[in-house]
Design a protein around this motif. Structure first.
Motif, short mmCIF file in Angstrom:
data_model
loop_
_atom_site.label_atom_id
_atom_site.label_comp_id
_atom_site.label_asym_id
_atom_site.label_seq_id
_atom_site.Cartn_x
_atom_site.Cartn_y
_atom_site.Cartn_z
N UNK A 222 0.84 -1.21 0.00
CA UNK A 222 0.00 0.00 0.00
C UNK A 222 0.87 1.26 0.00
N UNK A 223 0.38 2.30 -0.63
CA UNK A 223 1.13 3.56 -0.70
C UNK A 223 1.47 4.10 0.68
N UNK A 224 0.56 3.93 1.65
CA UNK A 224 0.84 4.42 3.01
C UNK A 224 1.97 3.62 3.65
N UNK A 225 2.04 2.33 3.33
CA UNK A 225 3.12 1.48 3.85
C UNK A 225 4.47 1.97 3.32
N UNK A 226 4.53 2.25 2.03
CA UNK A 226 5.78 2.73 1.43
C UNK A 226 6.18 4.10 1.98
N UNK A 227 5.22 4.99 2.12
CA UNK A 227 5.52 6.33 2.62
C UNK A 227 6.01 6.28 4.06
N UNK A 228 5.54 5.30 4.83
CA UNK A 228 6.03 5.15 6.19
C UNK A 228 7.52 4.83 6.18
N UNK A 229 7.97 4.07 5.18
CA UNK A 229 9.40 3.78 5.04
C UNK A 229 10.18 5.04 4.70
N UNK A 230 9.63 5.84 3.80
CA UNK A 230 10.33 7.07 3.37
C UNK A 230 10.50 8.02 4.55
N UNK A 231 9.49 8.10 5.41
CA UNK A 231 9.53 9.04 6.55
C UNK A 231 10.40 8.54 7.70
N UNK A 232 10.60 7.24 7.78
CA UNK A 232 11.24 6.65 8.96
C UNK A 232 12.76 6.83 8.98
N UNK A 233 13.30 6.80 10.17
CA UNK A 233 14.76 6.76 10.35
C UNK A 233 15.12 5.39 10.91
N UNK A 234 16.40 5.09 10.96
CA UNK A 234 16.84 3.77 11.42
C UNK A 234 16.36 3.50 12.84
N UNK A 235 16.32 4.53 13.68
CA UNK A 235 15.95 4.32 15.08
C UNK A 235 14.45 4.04 15.27
N UNK A 236 13.67 4.24 14.21
CA UNK A 236 12.23 3.93 14.28
C UNK A 236 11.94 2.45 14.12
N UNK A 237 12.90 1.68 13.61
CA UNK A 237 12.71 0.25 13.36
C UNK A 237 13.28 -0.53 14.55
N UNK A 238 12.39 -0.92 15.45
CA UNK A 238 12.81 -1.57 16.69
C UNK A 238 12.21 -2.97 16.81
#
Length: 364
Positions: A222-238
């Motif tokens: 989904x487009x929202x799923x991809x945009x969440x990746x674009x907005x995220x930084x490494x520290x957001x993936x826990x």
């Protein structure tokens, strides 16, 4: 970048030499596999990776035999290049899924989620498939070799989705110097070609990436799923948090959202109900495990990026835009080549590289 520049030609030839073992094993132009991501690694993404020179891998996940058979056929209709299938060893119909892969002529099968049985390995190899195993530790890598694995993927804890406890930085040092008899592909937190280059020089045959491909143009997420990746930084993936050792939580790395916060509250409430005698230990464990049921699909397919499970590796911080697969692969190759070019002395690059890495198939 001028691809006719002698310096570029020499550096690209050196890169091709470094991952020659991987490209020969996969049958691809570049030794980069697509990580198998449920709901994401399907016919469109897999064929796009293979068509662009990489090696796509279908994520079978919870598919039944009929659905997998259809997905393989649909992928073949989109590419004439090699691709593989990832099977979960704990799948209740693993034997039937193996039969589907063999009947369809799948050349490479990745077995993940546990140590495969000897019968599963034999069925695949007797059917003509090359088997790739997952090794989160040196001892497991040696065991998979004895079982007959043709190649290994060592995946560090920086990866998205279900993860092991050790980072790729450490895992590569523990495994690559000691397992030289088969190709080893590295995975976990990889987002740049120069980082891949360093691991190739340590002895890796190639690399596996998932997060960058999940946010590609060809990804059906989904487009929202991809945009969440674009907005995220490494520290957001826990990784997911476990509150009580009596109730194990399988570690899964994903973007922090309302769902991850509610999971902590849910664990605490379930623990309270267990301690008060309202729930048995077994019922409490099931209650915790069922919290995320269907949540990955909600995030990937429905675009629920707040309540769903947005699995992503720490390389998500290097996803800055939605790019076509071919552009991503070109960028990775370009970064590795540029790193090699920077090492060349002034005026060098008029001939082919003379160095042969100790881990390459040309080394004696």
């Amino acid at each position: 970048m001028n691809i006719t520049d002698p310096a570029y030609v020499a550096a690209r030839a050196e890169l091709d030499l470094l991952w020659a073992r991987g490209t020969a094993f996969l049958g691809s132009r570049v030794a980069i596999l697509g990580g198998a991501m449920s709901w994401v690694s399907e016919r469109n993404l897999v064929s796009a990776i293979s068509n662009a020179g990489g090696f796509g891998v279908i994520a079978c996940g919870a598919m039944g035999p009929a659905l997998l058979e259809a997905e393989i056929a649909a992928t073949k209709a989109l590419t004439d290049k090699p691709f593989g299938v990832n099977l979960i060893t704990m799948h209740p119909k693993l034997d039937d899924l193996i039969k589907v892969c063999v009947a369809a002529g799948v050349t490479h099968v990745v077995l993940a989620g546990g140590v495969p049985s000897g019968s599963a390995m034999r069925a695949l190899k007797d059917g003509g498939a090359k088997v790739i195993g997952f090794a989160p530790a040196l001892v497991l890598g040696k065991r998979l070799m004895k079982l007959g694995a043709d190649a290994l993927v060592i995946e560090g804890s920086e990866a998205g989705g279900h993860i092991g406890p050790v980072s790729l930085t450490v895992l590569a040092q523990e495994v690559l110097p000691h397992l030289r008899d088969l190709p080893i592909f590295v995975a976990g937190g990889l987002g740049r070609g120069d980082a891949i280059l360093g691991l190739l020089e340590m002895g890796a045959a190639g690399a596996q990436l998932g997060t960058r491909f999940a946010a590609s143009t060809e990804s059906v997420a989904h487009a929202r799923f991809k945009q969440a990746f674009v907005r995220a930084s490494a520290r957001d993936a826990l990784p997911s948090v476990q509150l009580d050792e009596r109730f194990p939580v399988i570690p899964v790395r994903g973007l922090v959202n309302d769902g991850t916060k509610r999971f902590l509250v849910h664990q605490a409430e379930t623990l309270r109900r267990f301690q008060s005698g309202e729930l048995t230990k077994e019922a409490a464990q099931l209650d915790i495990e069922h919290f995320w049921a269907g949540s990955l699909r909600r995030a990937v397919v429905d675009g629920d990026i707040e309540g769903g499970s947005v699995m992503a590796g720490q390389s998500v911080g290097m996803v800055t835009s939605i790019q076509p697969i071919a552009e991503i692969l070109e960028e990775l190759v370009g970064q590795a080549v540029q790193a090699l070019m920077r090492r060349q002395p002034q005026g060098a690059g008029t001939g082919l590289p003379q160095r042969v890495d100790a881990a390459s198939p040309q080394a004696a």
